[in-house]
Scaffold this motif. Structure first.
Motif, mmCIF file in Angstrom:
data_model
loop_
_atom_site.group_PDB
_atom_site.id
_atom_site.type_symbol
_atom_site.label_atom_id
_atom_site.label_comp_id
_atom_site.label_asym_id
_atom_site.label_seq_id
_atom_site.Cartn_x
_atom_site.Cartn_y
_atom_site.Cartn_z
ATOM 1 N N LEU A 1 -10.501 44.681 55.896
ATOM 2 C CA LEU A 1 -11.359 43.819 56.369
ATOM 3 C C LEU A 1 -11.458 43.856 58.120
ATOM 4 C CD1 LEU A 1 -10.369 40.615 54.259
ATOM 5 C CD2 LEU A 1 -12.278 42.144 53.765
ATOM 6 N N VAL A 2 -12.467 43.732 58.531
ATOM 7 C CA VAL A 2 -12.599 43.640 60.035
ATOM 8 C C VAL A 2 -13.508 42.625 60.491
ATOM 9 C CG1 VAL A 2 -14.581 45.302 59.782
ATOM 10 C CG2 VAL A 2 -13.457 45.223 61.830
ATOM 11 N N ASP A 3 -13.290 41.958 61.638
ATOM 12 C CA ASP A 3 -14.040 41.124 62.339
ATOM 13 C C ASP A 3 -14.929 41.861 62.981
ATOM 14 O OD1 ASP A 3 -12.957 38.849 61.164
ATOM 15 O OD2 ASP A 3 -11.375 38.539 62.666
ATOM 16 N N ALA A 4 -16.317 41.897 62.698
ATOM 17 C CA ALA A 4 -17.190 42.782 63.414
ATOM 18 C C ALA A 4 -18.687 42.127 63.402
ATOM 19 C CB ALA A 4 -17.352 44.036 62.447
ATOM 20 N N ASP A 5 -19.330 42.682 64.560
ATOM 21 C CA ASP A 5 -20.897 42.662 64.162
ATOM 22 C C ASP A 5 -21.535 43.658 63.460
ATOM 23 O OD1 ASP A 5 -23.692 43.128 65.137
ATOM 24 O OD2 ASP A 5 -23.313 41.635 66.570
ATOM 25 N N LYS A 6 -21.898 43.346 62.345
ATOM 26 C CA LYS A 6 -22.424 44.189 61.188
ATOM 27 C C LYS A 6 -23.269 45.218 61.774
ATOM 28 C CE LYS A 6 -24.408 44.453 56.653
ATOM 29 N NZ LYS A 6 -24.850 43.731 55.422
ATOM 30 N N VAL B 1 -17.335 50.125 70.031
ATOM 31 C CA VAL B 1 -16.151 50.272 69.463
ATOM 32 C C VAL B 1 -15.147 49.561 70.448
ATOM 33 C CG1 VAL B 1 -14.071 51.515 69.120
ATOM 34 C CG2 VAL B 1 -16.145 52.101 68.003
ATOM 35 N N GLU B 2 -15.377 49.786 71.415
ATOM 36 C CA GLU B 2 -14.483 48.994 72.885
ATOM 37 C C GLU B 2 -14.796 47.531 72.833
ATOM 38 O OE1 GLU B 2 -15.148 51.152 76.256
ATOM 39 O OE2 GLU B 2 -13.605 52.758 75.698
ATOM 40 N N ARG B 3 -16.098 47.332 72.508
ATOM 41 C CA ARG B 3 -16.239 45.815 72.683
ATOM 42 C C ARG B 3 -15.785 44.977 71.283
ATOM 43 N NH1 ARG B 3 -22.362 44.168 73.000
ATOM 44 N NH2 ARG B 3 -21.510 41.928 73.614
ATOM 45 N N HIS B 4 -15.402 45.770 70.268
ATOM 46 C CA HIS B 4 -14.533 45.330 69.185
ATOM 47 C C HIS B 4 -13.423 45.217 69.449
ATOM 48 C CE1 HIS B 4 -18.500 45.385 67.325
ATOM 49 N NE2 HIS B 4 -18.276 44.356 66.351
ATOM 50 N N LEU C 1 -9.807 50.265 65.122
ATOM 51 C CA LEU C 1 -10.240 48.730 65.030
ATOM 52 C C LEU C 1 -9.280 47.865 64.884
ATOM 53 C CD1 LEU C 1 -13.732 49.157 63.347
ATOM 54 C CD2 LEU C 1 -13.293 48.822 65.944
ATOM 55 N N PRO C 2 -9.151 46.584 65.472
ATOM 56 C CA PRO C 2 -8.302 45.629 64.992
ATOM 57 C C PRO C 2 -8.610 45.325 63.499
ATOM 58 C CG PRO C 2 -9.205 44.844 67.115
ATOM 59 C CD PRO C 2 -9.768 46.062 66.544
ATOM 60 N N ALA C 3 -7.507 44.989 62.826
ATOM 61 C CA ALA C 3 -7.499 44.589 61.450
ATOM 62 C C ALA C 3 -7.905 43.220 61.527
ATOM 63 C CB ALA C 3 -6.491 44.935 60.528
ATOM 64 N N ALA C 4 -8.626 42.590 60.605
ATOM 65 C CA ALA C 4 -8.735 41.164 60.284
ATOM 66 C C ALA C 4 -7.516 40.525 59.951
ATOM 67 C CB ALA C 4 -10.024 40.734 59.332
ATOM 68 N N PRO C 5 -7.018 39.479 60.296
ATOM 69 C CA PRO C 5 -5.550 38.974 59.885
ATOM 70 C C PRO C 5 -5.743 38.303 58.361
ATOM 71 C CG PRO C 5 -6.535 37.560 61.608
ATOM 72 C CD PRO C 5 -7.442 38.702 61.479
#
Length: 337
Positions: free
Chosen positions: A222-227, A310-313, A333-337
């Motif tokens: 999972l990732v917190d992202a702008d789809k 990617v850097e904005r994420h 990318l940072p993984a969603a906690p």
């Protein structure tokens, strides 16, 4: 006459090309103060952290100086201390830094507004005359083709291809602007679904040349992202994988991902032409091309969009040639906690 029409169409395309070049220069010029302001803001925040940390730990002002001299007694029973002087210096310094932050924030806001206006101009004012040129060229080709000389047909074809190239450039410029200025709409997303969406969008590029595209991304990542933005990252990487494969071999690409601590590591590999490691950074610069337009299509902006998004994420993207040929692009990318 047909010759006059072709001349007018050519002049129109040349004018649009000049306008696009001017807007490209404009956005580069506006991006420079934006980046400088962001860097200055980061420097201010770092200085604040250093100042407070040093003061809290030593009781001395930053910079390695001696502690402030004692303050004479006030006559009201309050002992003079070097601490009160240092606190006064710190308060004055913080006031100045806070004002700098406010000023730089205003500059960032104004620059973002100018970039938004650029995107509006590119999406409306530029595309409207281009649509008219394409419509009229298509009309000439379909209605009058039997009556046109061969050289006229060839000229119309060249104009049509130039118009298509300009449309692609406008769309690329819009994406370049959005990748930096559009507010992120972060939502919890399954990484596999994002990659599959990009694979579906680019599958025809592989199938048309008897190639293959494989996705091996676990469903539980999972990732917190702008789809929309993150899907475009993988669309750009997979498009490049197919585009930069020589015509004498079918394009092969794979997207694999794994969890590494608190990071998602996504590798996009291909069997394309690869690249010289000396030009790795240049590949991620906007409008930089390692190959001529005649050999490979594109405007040299896809990878710069990838890096921006990617850097904005909060992530990173790197590239490396593969010993067996092709390249691998690694996104973290940072993984969603």
């Amino acid at each position: 006459s047909y010759g006059d029409l072709i001349t007018l169409a050519s002049i129109g395309l040349a004018l649009i090309a000049a306008l696009i070049a001017a807007l490209t220069f404009y956005v580069h010029r506006q991006a420079r103060p934006l980046l400088a302001a962001a860097q200055h803001l980061a420097d201010i925040e770092a200085r604040l952290g250093t100042y407070v940390g040093k003061f809290a730990g030593t009781g001395r002002p930053p910079g390695g100086g001696a502690a402030a001299p004692p303050v004479p007694p006030t006559g009201r029973g309050e002992p003079g201390t070097g601490l009160s002087t240092s606190l006064a210096l710190l308060a004055n310094r913080l006031d100045g830094l806070q004002q700098q932050i406010v000023t730089r924030t205003d500059e960032l806001t104004k620059t973002n507004a100018e970039l938004d206006r650029f995107a509006f101009v590119a999406s409306h004012d530029l595309q409207e005359p281009l649509r008219k040129i394409e419509t009229n060229i298509d009309l000439l080709q379909t209605r009058f083709a039997p009556d046109l000389a061969d050289d006229v047909v060839k000229r119309l074809g060249r104009i049509a291809r130039s118009a298509a190239d300009m449309r692609q450039l406008i769309e690329d410029l819009l994406w370049f602007s959005r990748s930096a200025t559009r507010p992120l709409r972060l939502q919890r997303q399954g990484l596999a679904a994002l990659v599959q969406a990009a694979a579906a969008d680019t599958a025809d590029r592989f199938l048309q040349r008897d190639g293959s595209l494989r996705v091996t991304v676990p469903e539980d990542l999972l990732v917190d992202a702008d789809k929309g933005l993150l899907v475009q990252v993988f669309v750009n990487l997979l498009t490049n994988a197919a585009k930069f494969t020589p015509p004498d071999r079918p394009p092969l690409a794979e997207v694999a991902a794994a969890l590494d601590g608190d990071k998602l590591v996504i590798a996009v590999t291909d069997n394309g032409i690869g690249f010289d490691p000396a030009f790795t950074e240049q590949m991620f610069e906007p409008f930089q091309r390692l190959h001529g337009r005649a050999a490979y299509e594109g405007n040299g902006i896809g990878l710069s969009i990838v890096r921006r998004v990617v850097e904005r994420h909060g992530g990173t993207v790197t590239a490396a040639p593969r010993p067996e040929g092709g390249a691998v692009f690694t996104v973290q990318l940072p993984a969603a906690p």
